[in-house]
Design a protein around this motif. Structure first.
Motif, PDB file in Angstrom:
ATOM      1  N   ALA A 138       0.219  -1.333   1.898  1.00  0.00           N
ATOM      2  CA  ALA A 138       1.285  -2.316   1.675  1.00  0.00           C
ATOM      3  C   ALA A 138       0.446  -3.157   0.499  1.00  0.00           C
ATOM      4  CB  ALA A 138       0.967  -3.456   2.765  1.00  0.00           C
ATOM      5  N   LYS A 139      -0.847  -3.106   0.117  1.00  0.00           N
ATOM      6  CA  LYS A 139      -1.398  -3.901  -0.846  1.00  0.00           C
ATOM      7  C   LYS A 139      -1.031  -3.082  -1.886  1.00  0.00           C
ATOM      8  CE  LYS A 139      -5.011  -6.354   1.399  1.00  0.00           C
ATOM      9  NZ  LYS A 139      -6.425  -6.198   2.102  1.00  0.00           N
ATOM     10  N   ALA A 140      -1.166  -1.784  -1.787  1.00  0.00           N
ATOM     11  CA  ALA A 140      -0.961  -0.721  -2.927  1.00  0.00           C
ATOM     12  C   ALA A 140       0.248  -0.990  -3.639  1.00  0.00           C
ATOM     13  CB  ALA A 140      -1.363   0.841  -2.583  1.00  0.00           C
ATOM     14  N   ALA A 164       6.124  -6.675   3.920  1.00  0.00           N
ATOM     15  CA  ALA A 164       5.578  -7.508   5.231  1.00  0.00           C
ATOM     16  C   ALA A 164       6.083  -6.889   6.560  1.00  0.00           C
ATOM     17  CB  ALA A 164       5.778  -8.742   5.099  1.00  0.00           C
ATOM     18  N   TRP A 165       7.402  -6.762   6.552  1.00  0.00           N
ATOM     19  CA  TRP A 165       7.990  -6.193   8.034  1.00  0.00           C
ATOM     20  C   TRP A 165       7.300  -4.913   8.380  1.00  0.00           C
ATOM     21  CZ3 TRP A 165      11.514  -2.075   8.949  1.00  0.00           C
ATOM     22  CH2 TRP A 165      12.080  -2.273  10.264  1.00  0.00           C
ATOM     23  N   LEU A 166       7.353  -3.890   7.251  1.00  0.00           N
ATOM     24  CA  LEU A 166       6.931  -2.516   7.520  1.00  0.00           C
ATOM     25  C   LEU A 166       5.386  -2.827   7.862  1.00  0.00           C
ATOM     26  CD1 LEU A 166       8.415  -0.689   4.381  1.00  0.00           C
ATOM     27  CD2 LEU A 166       9.006  -0.611   6.845  1.00  0.00           C
ATOM     28  N   ALA A 167       4.692  -3.444   7.367  1.00  0.00           N
ATOM     29  CA  ALA A 167       3.263  -3.845   7.721  1.00  0.00           C
ATOM     30  C   ALA A 167       3.080  -4.346   9.247  1.00  0.00           C
ATOM     31  CB  ALA A 167       2.560  -4.638   6.807  1.00  0.00           C
ATOM     32  N   ARG A 168       3.896  -5.321   9.465  1.00  0.00           N
ATOM     33  CA  ARG A 168       3.862  -5.764  10.698  1.00  0.00           C
ATOM     34  C   ARG A 168       4.208  -4.753  11.847  1.00  0.00           C
ATOM     35  NH1 ARG A 168       6.631 -10.379   8.667  1.00  0.00           N
ATOM     36  NH2 ARG A 168       8.499  -9.442   9.738  1.00  0.00           N
ATOM     37  N   ARG A 169       5.083  -4.064  11.643  1.00  0.00           N
ATOM     38  CA  ARG A 169       5.482  -2.928  12.361  1.00  0.00           C
ATOM     39  C   ARG A 169       4.683  -1.669  12.570  1.00  0.00           C
ATOM     40  NH1 ARG A 169      10.649  -3.287  15.513  1.00  0.00           N
ATOM     41  NH2 ARG A 169      11.852  -4.918  14.804  1.00  0.00           N
ATOM     42  N   GLN A 170       3.595  -1.833  11.647  1.00  0.00           N
ATOM     43  CA  GLN A 170       2.789  -0.727  11.602  1.00  0.00           C
ATOM     44  C   GLN A 170       3.263   0.577  11.051  1.00  0.00           C
ATOM     45  OE1 GLN A 170       0.546  -0.811  14.962  1.00  0.00           O
ATOM     46  NE2 GLN A 170      -0.664  -2.738  14.580  1.00  0.00           N
ATOM     47  N   ILE A 182       3.533   1.153   8.093  1.00  0.00           N
ATOM     48  CA  ILE A 182       2.521   1.288   6.927  1.00  0.00           C
ATOM     49  C   ILE A 182       1.180   0.402   7.440  1.00  0.00           C
ATOM     50  CG2 ILE A 182       4.159   1.836   4.896  1.00  0.00           C
ATOM     51  CD1 ILE A 182       4.026  -0.939   4.001  1.00  0.00           C
ATOM     52  N   SER A 183       0.157   1.053   6.735  1.00  0.00           N
ATOM     53  CA  SER A 183      -1.130   0.122   6.864  1.00  0.00           C
ATOM     54  C   SER A 183      -1.177  -0.866   5.724  1.00  0.00           C
ATOM     55  CB  SER A 183      -2.078   1.234   6.707  1.00  0.00           C
ATOM     56  OG  SER A 183      -2.577   1.713   5.410  1.00  0.00           O
TER      57      SER A 183
END
Length: 61
Positions: free
Chosen positions: A42-44, A29-35, A37-38
């Protein structure tokens, strides 16, 4: 006394798994919030992580 040791080990491993799974989810979630990763990536990653956990839990491999 033996039952207390077994209960302690069960509690230890339960807490260890909960902490590790929480770190995994919050890390993605942190990686996705920081963009970094897309959302699709993240879902994958979530899917692959939970698939690996299910395979391990049910001894499919």
């Amino acid at each position: 006394m033996d039952i207390l040791i077994k209960l302690g080990l069960i509690a230890f491993w339960f807490i260890a798994i909960v902490v590790a799974a929480s770190a995994f989810v919050y890390g993605i979630a942190w990686l996705a919030r920081r963009q970094i990763i897309s959302g699709g990536v993240a879902k994958a990653i979530y899917f692959c992580g939970f698939l690996a956990a299910a395979i391990y839990a049910y001894h499919l491999v």
